[in-house]
Scaffold this active site. Sequence first.
Site, mmCIF file in Angstrom:
data_model
loop_
_atom_site.group_PDB
_atom_site.id
_atom_site.type_symbol
_atom_site.label_atom_id
_atom_site.label_comp_id
_atom_site.label_asym_id
_atom_site.label_seq_id
_atom_site.Cartn_x
_atom_site.Cartn_y
_atom_site.Cartn_z
ATOM 1 C CG HIS A 110 34.722 -26.130 -20.606
ATOM 2 N ND1 HIS A 110 34.024 -26.906 -21.650
ATOM 3 C CD2 HIS A 110 34.911 -25.012 -21.079
ATOM 4 C CE1 HIS A 110 33.955 -26.313 -22.796
ATOM 5 N NE2 HIS A 110 34.246 -25.079 -22.570
ATOM 6 C CG PHE A 120 41.357 -27.247 -27.985
ATOM 7 C CD1 PHE A 120 41.278 -28.348 -28.974
ATOM 8 C CD2 PHE A 120 41.896 -26.254 -28.656
ATOM 9 C CE1 PHE A 120 41.758 -28.330 -30.399
ATOM 10 C CE2 PHE A 120 42.576 -25.845 -29.779
ATOM 11 C CZ PHE A 120 42.213 -27.289 -30.827
ATOM 12 C CB CYS A 121 37.423 -28.699 -22.600
ATOM 13 S SG CYS A 121 36.657 -30.479 -22.981
ATOM 14 C CB ALA A 122 39.410 -23.743 -23.314
#
Length: 428
Positions: free
Chosen positions: A122, A377-379
């Site tokens: 992100h 995982f911020c993705a």
Amino acid sequence: MTVTLVPPPAPRPPAVAAPLDVLGVPGQVNLDYAATAPCARVAADAVAELLPWYASVHRGAGALSRRCTLAYERARQTVGDFLGARAEDHVVFARNTTDALNLLARALPAGTTVVTFGGEHHANLLPWPRGSVRLPVPGDPAGAVRALDAALGELRRPGGSGPARPGAGHGPPVLVAVTAASNVTGERWPVAELARVARRHGARIAVDAAQLAPHAPVDVAALDVDYLAVSGHKLYAPFGAGVLVGRADWLDAAPPYLAGGGATSHVGAATHDVRWAAGPARHEAGTPNLLGAVALAAVCAALADADRAALHDAEQALLTRLREGIAALPHVLELRTFGPAAPRVGIVSFVVAGRDSAEVAAELAATYDIGVRDGLFCAHPLVRRLLGEAAARSGRRDLPPTALRASIGLGSTTGHVDRLLAALAALA
Ligand SMILES: Cc1ncc(COP(=O)(O)O)c(C=O)c1O
């Protein structure tokens, strides 16, 4: 009562502390380096050495203050050298990679089009202006190069918004923003090839090296990239220091990232009468994070002196052990974007079929003293997609909606890997 005199044990030779030893807590198996790596001894030592001198940076004439200012600027030089900064590049200290990329986003000339891939963290998806182009995640590194070539060609077509001619840099600027290694799969992206494509189309390229820099050398000049961002806390230094390295022109022309003391060369009585400093100071208003910068520089210096090929080989051997171990567990599935043999750093994401990932992570912690990451995982776009692909590949319908991630680095051992594998086997 008889007293037996037991001779004292022979003194053990003191353990030799190496600069790249990492700190940790005995018994706890940390397999979450990709989130935050443990602190290297050399970073802790650098902080301890400087603490008695603790004083202002860039703001005092006293001996303590001058030493702190010197230490901060030396840290900038060391970190810049470690990342291969060119003489004319700026090395700007930020809080972390997210901060560094947001800084760059704020420095983009008006009308810049940013091109990214959907597999980014992100931090490299969200800061970019509206109108950015997000390319689909390719099936292999060569596909990434082809997709970028096509997208940049399309952007500079008559009527497109990109540079008018290859290499000329006319027209609205284009910035390609890519990761060097995925925080989800550890897979390495073909940064040098992507940079060549960007160059050919007159675009600039920024590299998110948060996950590659801790595992392999990264060199701005050798890769011929324009900007590069890293986080100190993933590079064995404490939290709070990150870096943006790159071309000076956009950075010097942009409004300061933070307005305030230290970023100005003149402030007059009228509200508009401000001249902003050029150079890194322009974007570093306020008192800087001296200890973070110095600790990061200490790690960079130690890594620069280390045999990185040997470190890399050792990590790859552990990674292979981990991946082969996971592959041997029928209920555990690895997530990947590229083929199984694509080069990667010490990160593996996976799911345990039929088990909720948050529950598994909690059980690994509570029962086995193993720390891993769970979630998206911020993705989010990438992990959701990879979970779908893993379900399709395996034909399983019982995969959870989030994943687990194990990541390794300096200080990781076969014992750590085997403990995770044994725990995962026991979860079946
Ligand atoms: C590839 C990548 N980019 C950027 C970031 C953001 O780093 P930070 O949280 O230190 O800003 C991360 C963090 O996990 C990452 O893995």
